[in-house]
Design an enzyme around this catalytic site. Structure first.
Site, PDB file in Angstrom:
ATOM      1  N   HIS A  14     -93.917-135.751  32.097  1.00 42.26           N
ATOM      2  CA  HIS A  14     -93.902-135.117  33.425  1.00 42.26           C
ATOM      3  C   HIS A  14     -94.725-135.999  34.349  1.00 42.26           C
ATOM      4  O   HIS A  14     -95.733-136.579  33.917  1.00 42.26           O
ATOM      5  CB  HIS A  14     -94.511-133.714  33.358  1.00 42.26           C
TER       6      HIS A  14
ATOM      7  N   GLU B 257     -99.280-131.824  34.002  1.00 39.56           N
ATOM      8  CA  GLU B 257     -99.046-130.364  34.068  1.00 39.56           C
ATOM      9  C   GLU B 257    -100.378-129.647  33.867  1.00 39.56           C
ATOM     10  O   GLU B 257    -100.787-128.836  34.700  1.00 39.56           O
ATOM     11  CB  GLU B 257     -98.001-129.955  33.014  1.00 39.56           C
TER      12      GLU B 257
ATOM     13  N   THR C  73     -93.176-125.302  29.363  1.00 38.64           N
ATOM     14  CA  THR C  73     -93.477-125.415  30.800  1.00 38.64           C
ATOM     15  C   THR C  73     -92.182-125.585  31.608  1.00 38.64           C
ATOM     16  O   THR C  73     -92.224-125.864  32.801  1.00 38.64           O
ATOM     17  CB  THR C  73     -94.385-126.627  31.100  1.00 38.64           C
TER      18      THR C  73
ATOM     19  N   HIS D  67     -91.214-136.306  25.685  1.00 36.83           N
ATOM     20  CA  HIS D  67     -90.801-136.491  27.077  1.00 36.83           C
ATOM     21  C   HIS D  67     -92.048-136.539  27.935  1.00 36.83           C
ATOM     22  O   HIS D  67     -93.162-136.401  27.426  1.00 36.83           O
ATOM     23  CB  HIS D  67     -89.873-135.341  27.505  1.00 36.83           C
TER      24      HIS D  67
ATOM     25  N   HIS E  97     -83.949-133.290  34.264  1.00 39.90           N
ATOM     26  CA  HIS E  97     -85.320-132.856  34.596  1.00 39.90           C
ATOM     27  C   HIS E  97     -86.325-133.927  34.184  1.00 39.90           C
ATOM     28  O   HIS E  97     -87.533-133.713  34.253  1.00 39.90           O
ATOM     29  CB  HIS E  97     -85.649-131.547  33.858  1.00 39.90           C
TER      30      HIS E  97
ATOM     31  N   HIS F  30     -95.523-135.204  26.389  1.00 38.07           N
ATOM     32  CA  HIS F  30     -95.442-134.051  25.484  1.00 38.07           C
ATOM     33  C   HIS F  30     -94.661-134.415  24.222  1.00 38.07           C
ATOM     34  O   HIS F  30     -93.522-134.876  24.307  1.00 38.07           O
ATOM     35  CB  HIS F  30     -94.732-132.880  26.182  1.00 38.07           C
TER      36      HIS F  30
HETATM   37  C1  LIG Z   1     -87.333-132.276  28.474  1.00 39.17           C
HETATM   38  C2  LIG Z   1     -87.685-130.845  28.275  1.00 39.17           C
HETATM   39  N1  LIG Z   1     -86.881-130.249  27.259  1.00 39.17           N
HETATM   40  C3  LIG Z   1     -87.135-128.864  26.923  1.00 39.17           C
HETATM   41  C4  LIG Z   1     -86.124-128.598  25.793  1.00 39.17           C
HETATM   42  N2  LIG Z   1     -86.486-127.523  24.977  1.00 39.17           N
HETATM   43  C5  LIG Z   1     -86.489-126.238  25.710  1.00 39.17           C
HETATM   44  C6  LIG Z   1     -85.219-125.457  25.435  1.00 39.17           C
HETATM   45  O1  LIG Z   1     -85.199-125.171  24.064  1.00 39.17           O
HETATM   46  C7  LIG Z   1     -85.179-123.782  23.807  1.00 39.17           C
HETATM   47  C8  LIG Z   1     -84.475-123.623  22.509  1.00 39.17           C
HETATM   48  S1  LIG Z   1     -87.825-127.784  24.074  1.00 39.17           S
HETATM   49  O2  LIG Z   1     -88.207-126.570  23.418  1.00 39.17           O
HETATM   50  O3  LIG Z   1     -87.628-128.912  23.222  1.00 39.17           O
HETATM   51  C9  LIG Z   1     -88.951-128.163  25.260  1.00 39.17           C
HETATM   52  S2  LIG Z   1     -90.597-128.005  25.077  1.00 39.17           S
HETATM   53  C10 LIG Z   1     -90.922-128.504  26.633  1.00 39.17           C
HETATM   54  S3  LIG Z   1     -92.565-128.575  27.171  1.00 39.17           S
HETATM   55  N3  LIG Z   1     -92.588-129.189  28.676  1.00 39.17           N
HETATM   56  O4  LIG Z   1     -93.097-127.228  27.218  1.00 39.17           O
HETATM   57  O5  LIG Z   1     -93.258-129.467  26.255  1.00 39.17           O
HETATM   58  C11 LIG Z   1     -89.767-128.812  27.313  1.00 39.17           C
HETATM   59  C12 LIG Z   1     -88.583-128.630  26.522  1.00 39.17           C
HETATM   60 ZN   LIG Z   2     -93.085-131.073  28.779  1.00 40.17          ZN
END
Ligand SMILES: CCN[C@H]1CN(CCOCC)S(=O)(=O)c2sc(S(N)(=O)=O)cc21
Ligand SMILES: [Zn+2]
Length: 267
Positions: free
Chosen positions: A95, A105, A199, A93, A65, A118
């Site tokens: 977007h 976003e 997100t 990471h 992703h 982020h």
């Molecule tokens: C690359 C995206 N990875 C995910 C990986 N995780 C999600 C799954 O975990 C659950 C235990 S996360 O909680 O680290 C997280 S926060 C965001 S965002 N876009 O809202 O900043 C994405 C992601």
């Molecule tokens: Zn993100």
């Protein structure tokens, strides 16, 4: 179940089927209607403070992703502003969109930026790790940085240089040249903050969002490098109907703020 993604078949408008929280009332991202933002003296009185350990940026992975740099949380901390307790950095990471007129976003008064960075933190005062914290309303905090097209971003260039070695889903490589997350933040620290969600699925409603007002620059070439990532595994055929499985866009469109408060700190 077919893996979620960003194409017509598995994109944001289909997520609620397998992830009902995605249809919740505390979802992210949102449009920042700057006229609605209320300035809050309690935010001004507790400045946001962070400490990161560049040597702790460990690996970069193609999650399918996007790219994600995983960090050893030890030694990092984020406190102050709207936060109670101490949060530790877990990963960062980005977007982006298929062209630089979209890709962020969050939007500001309806305006999209080219991308959005982020930095994901979890509440280490109350929870054992990020996975546990993600299940609680005060579990996570994400620092959001809007990216606009301009000069080449030297710190992000360290990520770009590693992209060719994680071109396909699931590939990861060690980050040898330390990346300092603090160097990717804007100079002025004014921000908006509101209660929202991840997100991406499972879209847990567990994120205190802190979005910096000042965009940071990134070059067109650097954005093009992001779009060269592939959403499928090496050796497998491309499942997504994206142009030859290139991850050209991985942002979720905005959801309604609803009755949530939007606060701001700094002009
Ligand atoms: C690359 C995206 N990875 C995910 C990986 N995780 C999600 C799954 O975990 C659950 C235990 S996360 O909680 O680290 C997280 S926060 C965001 S965002 N876009 O809202 O900043 C994405 C992601
Ligand atoms: Zn993100």
């Amino acid at each position: 179940a077919a893996e979620w993604g960003y194409t017509k078949r598995n994109g944001p408008f289909t997520w609620a089927k397998n992830y009902p929280t995605a249809a919740g009332i505390r979802q992210s991202p949102v449009d920042i209607d700057t006229a609605l933002a209320t300035s809050d003296s309690s935010l001004e009185s507790k400045p946001l403070r962070w400490k990161y350990v560049p040597q702790n940026t460990r690996t970069i992975v193609n999650s399918g992703h996007g790219w994600r740099v995983d960090v050893d949380s030890e030694g990092s901390e984020l406190v102050g502003g709207p936060l109670e307790g101490t949060y530790k950095l877990q990963q960062f990471h980005c977007h982006w969109g298929s062209s630089s007129d979209k890709g962020s976003e969050h939007t500001v008064d309806g305006q999209s930026y080219a991308a959005e960075l982020h930095l994901v933190h979890w509440n280490s005062s109350k929870y054992a790790d990020c996975g546990e914290a993600a299940d609680y309303p005060d579990g996570l905090t994400v620092l959001g940085v809007l990216l606009k097209v301009g000069a080449k971003n030297p710190e992000l260039q360290k990520v770009i240089d590693l992209i060719p070695s994680i071109s396909h889903r699931g590939e990861k490589t060690e980050v040898k040249e330390a990346i300092d997350p603090a160097k990717m933040l804007p100079k002025t620290l004014s921000y908006w903050t509101y209660l929202g969600s991840l997100t991406v699925p499972p879209c847990n409603e567990s994120v205190t969002w802190i979005l910096f007002k000042e965009p940071v620059e990134v070059s067109e070439e650097q954005l093009a490098a992001f779009r060269s990532l592939r959403c499928y595994k090496r050796g497998e055929e491309c499942p997504c109907d994206e142009v030859d499985g290139l991850l050209i866009s991985n942002y979720r469109p905005t959801l309604p703020l609803g009755t949530r408060e939007l606060r701001e700190c700094g002009s």
